[in-house]
Design a protein around this motif. Structure first.
Motif, mmCIF file in Angstrom:
data_model
loop_
_atom_site.group_PDB
_atom_site.id
_atom_site.type_symbol
_atom_site.label_atom_id
_atom_site.label_comp_id
_atom_site.label_asym_id
_atom_site.label_seq_id
_atom_site.Cartn_x
_atom_site.Cartn_y
_atom_site.Cartn_z
ATOM 1 N N VAL A 103 0.840 -1.204 0.000
ATOM 2 C CA VAL A 103 0.000 0.000 0.000
ATOM 3 C C VAL A 103 0.871 1.249 0.000
ATOM 4 N N VAL A 104 1.916 1.242 0.806
ATOM 5 C CA VAL A 104 2.803 2.410 0.885
ATOM 6 C C VAL A 104 3.616 2.565 -0.394
ATOM 7 N N ASP A 105 4.142 1.450 -0.904
ATOM 8 C CA ASP A 105 5.048 1.524 -2.051
ATOM 9 C C ASP A 105 4.326 1.824 -3.358
ATOM 10 N N SER A 106 3.021 1.664 -3.392
ATOM 11 C CA SER A 106 2.279 1.881 -4.632
ATOM 12 C C SER A 106 1.844 3.337 -4.794
ATOM 13 N N ARG A 107 2.265 4.213 -3.890
ATOM 14 C CA ARG A 107 1.834 5.604 -3.956
ATOM 15 C C ARG A 107 2.982 6.531 -3.579
ATOM 16 N N ARG A 189 12.261 5.928 -0.767
ATOM 17 C CA ARG A 189 11.930 4.663 -1.424
ATOM 18 C C ARG A 189 13.154 3.778 -1.601
ATOM 19 N N ARG A 190 14.279 4.346 -1.960
ATOM 20 C CA ARG A 190 15.489 3.553 -2.186
ATOM 21 C C ARG A 190 16.076 2.992 -0.894
ATOM 22 N N MET A 191 15.670 3.534 0.234
ATOM 23 C CA MET A 191 16.220 3.097 1.517
ATOM 24 C C MET A 191 15.274 2.162 2.258
ATOM 25 N N ARG A 192 14.157 1.809 1.659
ATOM 26 C CA ARG A 192 13.172 0.971 2.343
ATOM 27 C C ARG A 192 13.614 -0.489 2.373
ATOM 28 N N PRO A 196 10.888 -2.411 -2.199
ATOM 29 C CA PRO A 196 9.532 -2.434 -2.758
ATOM 30 C C PRO A 196 9.389 -3.493 -3.855
ATOM 31 N N ARG A 197 8.259 -4.169 -3.833
ATOM 32 C CA ARG A 197 7.985 -5.182 -4.856
ATOM 33 C C ARG A 197 6.907 -4.741 -5.824
#
Length: 204
Positions: A103-107, A189-192, A196-197
């Motif tokens: 949910v987080v990575d899609s936005r 995003r790059r540090m998550r 992210p998938r």
């Protein structure tokens, strides 16, 4: 015919010898203390040797140098770090947490700009700055805080709806999922971790 008589006499001699050994064994058993467990040797049991085929001799292993041992440790740490970055820890592998991450990575989230904005606010609100810049910094801080709260509420509502629909018997605490997702939303995003998938804009 003489060979038959010799074999018979030999058998008789072996039988007599076995009869002589029986009283000796009985006498030895009587002399043992009570509760004594006879060993395999006393019982005449022969233990077969373990096969040596395929076993590596202790002297065959070549000792590693300090440099080789250091490189092996570095390679193991790198592999473990990469695995953690891809899959996370044991708690990250719960399906509900995976859904929250998606949910987080899609936005696009406001939280990713929060720390950058906080740095600008810190610089702009310095005592040496003009009053106009200080006012603008304070307004930027308030705006960022409000946007982060609104974005966090929207993310939490989305997670609650999807978890209830897909995992109605879930034992995960919703408050923990909300906090987990909000902290991820405030990370670049790059540090998550895990990575992210899903891509931004993908349907969850």
């Amino acid at each position: 015919m003489p060979s038959l008589f010799r074999r018979k006499s030999a058998d008789v001699a072996e039988a007599d010898q076995a009869e002589d050994e029986v009283p000796e064994l009985e006498q030895a058993a009587a002399n043992r203390p009570r509760g004594h467990t006879p060993s395999k040797k006393e019982l005449g049991v022969v233990t077969p040797k373990r096969p040596t085929a395929g076993r590596r001799a202790a002297g065959d292993a070549k000792p590693l140098t300090k440099q080789e041992a250091r490189e092996q440790r570095r390679a193991r740490r790198a592999a473990m770090s990469e695995e953690f970055r891809r899959e996370g820890g044991p708690r990250d592998r719960a399906p509900e947490r995976g859904l929250a991450r998606d949910v987080v990575d899609s936005r696009r989230t406001v939280g990713t700009w929060f720390f950058g904005g906080a740095l600008l606010v810190l610089i702009g609100s310095g005592p040496t700055m003009p009053p106009v810049i200080q006012l603008a910094s304070n307004l930027l801080w308030i705006t960022l805080a409000v946007l982060v709260v609104v974005d966090s509420v929207l993310i939490s509502r989305r997670i609650r709806k999807l978890v209830r629909d897909r995992y109605p018997k879930s034992g995960q605490r919703m408050g923990g999922l909300y906090f987990y997702a909000i902290m991820r939303a405030m990370t670049f995003r790059r540090m998550r971790t895990p990575v992210p998938r899903v891509e931004i804009g993908d349907k969850i």
